[in-house]
Scaffold this motif. Sequence first.
Motif, PDB file in Angstrom:
ATOM      1  N   HIS A 140       4.487   5.908  -5.258  1.00  0.00           N
ATOM      2  CA  HIS A 140       4.551   6.025  -6.718  1.00  0.00           C
ATOM      3  C   HIS A 140       3.532   7.035  -7.249  1.00  0.00           C
ATOM      4  O   HIS A 140       3.821   7.837  -8.143  1.00  0.00           O
ATOM      5  N   GLN A 141       2.358   7.008  -6.686  1.00  0.00           N
ATOM      6  CA  GLN A 141       1.314   7.943  -7.116  1.00  0.00           C
ATOM      7  C   GLN A 141       1.698   9.388  -6.806  1.00  0.00           C
ATOM      8  O   GLN A 141       1.506  10.289  -7.604  1.00  0.00           O
ATOM      9  N   GLN A 142       2.285   9.620  -5.613  1.00  0.00           N
ATOM     10  CA  GLN A 142       2.711  10.960  -5.220  1.00  0.00           C
ATOM     11  C   GLN A 142       3.813  11.467  -6.147  1.00  0.00           C
ATOM     12  O   GLN A 142       3.807  12.636  -6.552  1.00  0.00           O
ATOM     13  N   ALA A 143       4.755  10.610  -6.483  1.00  0.00           N
ATOM     14  CA  ALA A 143       5.846  11.022  -7.387  1.00  0.00           C
ATOM     15  C   ALA A 143       5.301  11.406  -8.769  1.00  0.00           C
ATOM     16  O   ALA A 143       5.724  12.394  -9.384  1.00  0.00           O
TER      17      ALA A 143
ATOM     18  N   ILE B 248       0.839  -1.211   0.000  1.00  0.00           N
ATOM     19  CA  ILE B 248       0.000   0.000   0.000  1.00  0.00           C
ATOM     20  C   ILE B 248       0.871   1.256   0.000  1.00  0.00           C
ATOM     21  O   ILE B 248       0.651   2.204  -0.772  1.00  0.00           O
ATOM     22  N   LEU B 249       1.892   1.255   0.876  1.00  0.00           N
ATOM     23  CA  LEU B 249       2.761   2.437   0.963  1.00  0.00           C
ATOM     24  C   LEU B 249       3.535   2.635  -0.351  1.00  0.00           C
ATOM     25  O   LEU B 249       3.738   3.769  -0.819  1.00  0.00           O
TER      26      LEU B 249
ATOM     27  N   ARG C  17       3.647  14.716  -8.530  1.00  0.00           N
ATOM     28  CA  ARG C  17       4.614  15.823  -8.452  1.00  0.00           C
ATOM     29  C   ARG C  17       5.207  16.117  -9.843  1.00  0.00           C
ATOM     30  O   ARG C  17       5.404  17.280 -10.216  1.00  0.00           O
ATOM     31  N   ARG C  18       5.511  15.059 -10.599  1.00  0.00           N
ATOM     32  CA  ARG C  18       6.055  15.291 -11.948  1.00  0.00           C
ATOM     33  C   ARG C  18       5.037  16.003 -12.838  1.00  0.00           C
ATOM     34  O   ARG C  18       5.376  16.911 -13.602  1.00  0.00           O
ATOM     35  N   THR C  19       3.797  15.566 -12.745  1.00  0.00           N
ATOM     36  CA  THR C  19       2.746  16.205 -13.552  1.00  0.00           C
ATOM     37  C   THR C  19       2.579  17.666 -13.162  1.00  0.00           C
ATOM     38  O   THR C  19       2.457  18.554 -14.022  1.00  0.00           O
ATOM     39  N   LEU C  20       2.591  17.936 -11.863  1.00  0.00           N
ATOM     40  CA  LEU C  20       2.447  19.311 -11.380  1.00  0.00           C
ATOM     41  C   LEU C  20       3.620  20.166 -11.810  1.00  0.00           C
ATOM     42  O   LEU C  20       3.449  21.327 -12.226  1.00  0.00           O
ATOM     43  N   ARG C  21       4.829  19.585 -11.707  1.00  0.00           N
ATOM     44  CA  ARG C  21       6.012  20.352 -12.110  1.00  0.00           C
ATOM     45  C   ARG C  21       5.964  20.685 -13.603  1.00  0.00           C
ATOM     46  O   ARG C  21       6.272  21.801 -14.021  1.00  0.00           O
TER      47      ARG C  21
END
Length: 757
Positions: A67-70, A61-62, A73-77
């Motif tokens: 992976h989802q958070q990374a 789960i973690l 972040r890439r999409t946001l950047r």
Amino acid sequence: MSLHQGAVRLTLVYLLAAGLWIVFSDALLAWLHLPAERIEQVQLLKGLCFVLFSSVLLYLILRAHLHQQARMRRTLRASEERLNLALASAREGLWDWDLGSDKVFFSPGYTALLGLQPTELGNSRARWLQQLHPNDRARHERTIADILNNASQETFEVTLRMRHQDGDYRWIQSRGQLQLDAQGRAERIIGTASDISQRRANEHSLRQAAAVFDATQDGVLVTDSKQKIVHVNPAFTRITGYSPEDIIGRRPNHLSSGRHDRAFYKRLWHALAARGSWSGEIWNRRKNGEIYPQWHCIRAIHDDKGELSHYVAVFSDISALKRSQSELDHLAHHDPLSGLPNRLLFTERVENALKRAKSERQGAVLLIDLDHFKHINESLGHNIGDLLLKAVGERLAAQLAQGMTLARLGGDEFGLLCEHCLDAPQAASLAQLLLSSLGAPFNLERHEFYMSASIGISLFPGDAQTLEQVLRNADSALSKAKSSGREGYAFYTQELTEFARHRVDLVSALHHALDNQELRVYYQPLHDLASGELIGAEALVRWQHPQRGLITPGEFIPVAEDSGLIGAIDAWVLQQACRQMVLWQEQTQVPRFVAVNVSSRLFGRGGLDLQVARVLADTGLDPACLELEVTESAVMDDPDAALALLERLRALGVRLAIDDFGTGYSSLARLKRLPVHKLKLDMSFVRGLPHDSDDVAITRAVVALGHSLDLKVLAEGIERPEQMEFLRQIGCDYGQGYLFGRPQPAEPEPTPAVAAS
């Protein structure tokens, strides 16, 4: 799905899995009926398995969450980078106002618009308000209040003045949108901003240019690169009469007047291609058809790529300027009192006439000075004097013919230029005409004036080659005229003066000769060369002057031709010759016919056939006894008219002869059509016979030509027997000359000349 919902779902899944594990694992142990010691071991193993399973599940789960958070972040950047690039390329800045905290985020691009560093502006709205122009604060607050009160999420736009780091204010245009929370309450306002100072300056310049375009008094015409008119201003319509609807879409040549040739427009377009502009005077046509002058400036306009995009033409109507120039030119070249050309214009025209006279013609300059005019000014004043000068100018101007210029040179002196003066006698006649025109009294302001003048004449280019010489010679001649007693004229040379006076006196005396029965008709015999028989007599006019005696035709006939008297003399001679022939017919030995010369003037005047018919009827002479001699040159002046007249004369029954044959330029094709009986060989060809080979050849040719056309040939001027013998041998039919007899008067005396006129 929100973060809170995800955590609750994960917890519930874990509780469910743990509960099911406990229930089912305990039920399995009870079903196995294991001993107590074994049950404790199995329970321990079961707990360890649960821990291991839970650990693996938590790891998975973690790991998925990280992976989802990374990825987020890439999409946001990437999104932030694209936003920053878009804002940078658009030269815009981003701002975000959190209404809850009253904090504002300003992107680096926003602060750069004001020339500030990001830290200098901070995130305080109060700090931002310090940069706002004081006069724009109230409008800004009203705009924000309207947005918040209406809770409108529509995009809004506002333009404000913000102070730049350099102290000047920039026009900043902001576009934004209100963001609401889940409960529909205003949460934040976010938007972009751009510096539109340059755009507003450009718009201001365009508005000014448009105002100038519409308000200028010069016409403006804009075409595209294909020369189609796309825009005109109000002044264009006022000047040309064409409204925009009339002219837009047409080509500028719709306005052409037709006064300029292809070469003119070729030079215009060449200048536009070479320099990008052209200016000059051009004549165009208004809508009403009027042709008028313009001062035209045309410029080629190119776009950013250097390609031709438009032509702009600015023009002004210079009709009034042309009129003013014409008026100024008239004032500069004309005398204000008389309206005649002044000395400046007179000298210019004399100078131009001198240039033409060197190759084309000769002319004359006459200086006219009023006699004793100063006495009128001294006794009656200058006002009367001016009126008299104006009247004299009008009187003199009435005598002008084509090719003449009358000018007032100053004071009481006038000048006259005659560009077509053939000789001195013509100049003398003109001077006498001017003097005679002043003979009638002038009635001005209850005063009667008798004026006379003195005239000096200078001929050119014979007397002078330059302007100074012509005027100096005319002035010298004027002085001569004054010293000779005034009220007369004088030529620059004494010889010309005497000659011209003689001609003028001769004309006057010739008038008196017609009235006073001074003309005489002499007759010279015409003989048949083969038989020697008298066949006719030629009537020749002589002048018996009371003082000078007998005057030969060579002296007065040219004067009579120039003065127009030759017609009256010819008519008188014709009448006298016919009467004499009638008298001769009553005698035993008489000529068969009488020959009468017809001058070119009488022949060309028309009506000769009617005049001859009238004389024949009055005298009763048989038409076959009259021969009319017409010169070769008179026939060739107008061959068709001459042919028609000769045919009418032939129809009357009179004889016809071509006089002075060989001295003109006869066309043989026309000669053969002429209804004549005889050719008269000019005496200039007889004089050298029989020794001059040229005269012999010409005489043979004329005789042969005459006979081939079935015409008789008469030779004039036979003075020696060898001439007669040669002519007889080559077949010449008739002869005339001193060898046969000199011209003699007939008896009785002829009747007065006035009877013919």
